[in-house]
Design an enzyme around this catalytic site. Sequence first.
Site, PDB file in Angstrom:
ATOM      1  N   ASN A  91      -7.524   4.312   9.246  1.00 36.46           N
ATOM      2  CA  ASN A  91      -7.084   3.059   9.854  1.00 36.46           C
ATOM      3  C   ASN A  91      -7.142   3.087  11.371  1.00 36.46           C
ATOM      4  O   ASN A  91      -7.262   2.046  12.010  1.00 36.46           O
ATOM      5  CB  ASN A  91      -5.674   2.695   9.384  1.00 36.46           C
ATOM      6  N   GLY A  98       0.817  -1.207   0.000  1.00 31.79           N
ATOM      7  CA  GLY A  98       0.000   0.000   0.000  1.00 31.79           C
ATOM      8  C   GLY A  98       0.855   1.263   0.000  1.00 31.79           C
ATOM      9  O   GLY A  98       0.518   2.246  -0.658  1.00 31.79           O
ATOM     10  N   CYS A 103       2.389   1.057  12.447  1.00 32.71           N
ATOM     11  CA  CYS A 103       3.560   1.661  11.801  1.00 32.71           C
ATOM     12  C   CYS A 103       4.190   2.724  12.680  1.00 32.71           C
ATOM     13  O   CYS A 103       5.282   3.196  12.410  1.00 32.71           O
ATOM     14  CB  CYS A 103       3.161   2.263  10.462  1.00 32.71           C
ATOM     15  N   THR A 136      10.408  -8.066 -11.390  1.00 33.45           N
ATOM     16  CA  THR A 136       9.740  -9.345 -11.656  1.00 33.45           C
ATOM     17  C   THR A 136       8.561  -9.517 -10.712  1.00 33.45           C
ATOM     18  O   THR A 136       8.684  -9.292  -9.511  1.00 33.45           O
ATOM     19  CB  THR A 136      10.745 -10.504 -11.510  1.00 33.45           C
ATOM     20  N   GLN A 144      -8.102   0.385   3.818  1.00 35.42           N
ATOM     21  CA  GLN A 144      -8.921  -0.184   4.893  1.00 35.42           C
ATOM     22  C   GLN A 144     -10.312  -0.633   4.450  1.00 35.42           C
ATOM     23  O   GLN A 144     -11.098  -1.096   5.279  1.00 35.42           O
ATOM     24  CB  GLN A 144      -9.062   0.826   6.048  1.00 35.42           C
TER      25      GLN A 144
END
Length: 396
Positions: free
Chosen positions: A153, A74, A327, A239, A181
């Site tokens: 959040n 995100g 976080c 990738t 969220q």
Amino acid sequence: MDQRKLFYFDNNATTRVAPEVVDAIIPFLRDFWGNPSSAYQFGKQVAKHIEDARAKVAALINADPREVIFTSCGTESNNSAIHSALVTHPGKRHILTTAVEHSANIKFCDYLVKRGYEVTFLPVESDGSLDIHLLEKSIRPDTAIVSVMWANNETGVIFPIEEIAAICRSKGVVFHTDAVQTPGKLKIDVADLGCDFLSLSAHKLHAPKGIGMLYVKKRTKYLPYVIGGGQERGRRGGTENVANIVGFGRAAELAMATLDDENTRVRALRDRLEKTILSTIPDTIRNGSFDSRLPNTSNIAFDFIEAEAILMMLDQVGICASSGSACTTGSLDPSHVLTAMGLSQSRARGSIRFSLGIYNTSEEVDYLLKHLPTIISKLRAVSPAKETKAEASVTT
Ligand SMILES: *Cc1c(COP(=O)(O)O)cnc(C)c1O
């Protein structure tokens, strides 16, 4: 690893990987490990599964699969949207966002300020809502992008994204929303929303960490943030994280199927949890709007005590919850979201977020409600803040 019974009330931080998602992923770790860009069949068959997953994620938000770019998280999706708007509008150096965004936005904007860009962080009301007229007035001729999250959040407060998108469209400004969220909680339809960019993160919807997506509306100018190979039709180098992309696709299907459960059963569990806490534990208050809110989130202030102490004692009985966002845990600052809502430092420091999910049961809520009041009264009995308050009320 600790295998004791877990009482998990922190679904806004991350979610358990659904068993169906694990099953979908395993073949791509064990057997189908070819590079999807390779010309031979062993690679090409993998590329086909990426496109299947893209169609499923697109269906979750009612987009065209070509509008879906897989990213690593995100955070990358948010950064990429803002970065693209700035490099495709080099004359415009202003960003309009809010004071309550996830750090994936706030910290990127702080960085851009240091690089000479201008950022307006819109304030919020005491219930966490936005003043839409102020937002409209804050759009400038040099605004490159407006970035406003759909649901918060920490508090679960929902912003009127459709209205904001319409304002941006009428002013010809690119609009991004961090919708991380919302899957499985709100119905997502980008055609109704009218946004240019929308971010999701798979680990918030029962898929693994390290995979996200950015929706880029058809005909919206886009320049990549991660530059390298021609993957994702030249819009995101690197990738592909095949196994996690496949898991994200499966999780997107599940999120549509569980939308109803989340809005009925999970909402009722959340409401019972919240009502019981507010009515049986004194000096508690809900943070954030009651009505315009995600069905799974409850943020509550427990006056006179530190959230960190509550969380430690909850942890001792196997209960996971959080203060602020995962976080920012570990930092001593109170939540930027709660302080933006005007909470005092001490009230913000005493606030806890409970975020439920489809795997929570009524028995788990009972368990939490059995332990929490004892923990709160134990902590308050030794709280210096409580004594100060009691003395103050005696003398006045
Ligand atoms: C978790 C979260 C993010 C970050 O997503 P990651 O995949 O962990 O980078 C961004 N915005 C919101 C609202 C979130 O809850």
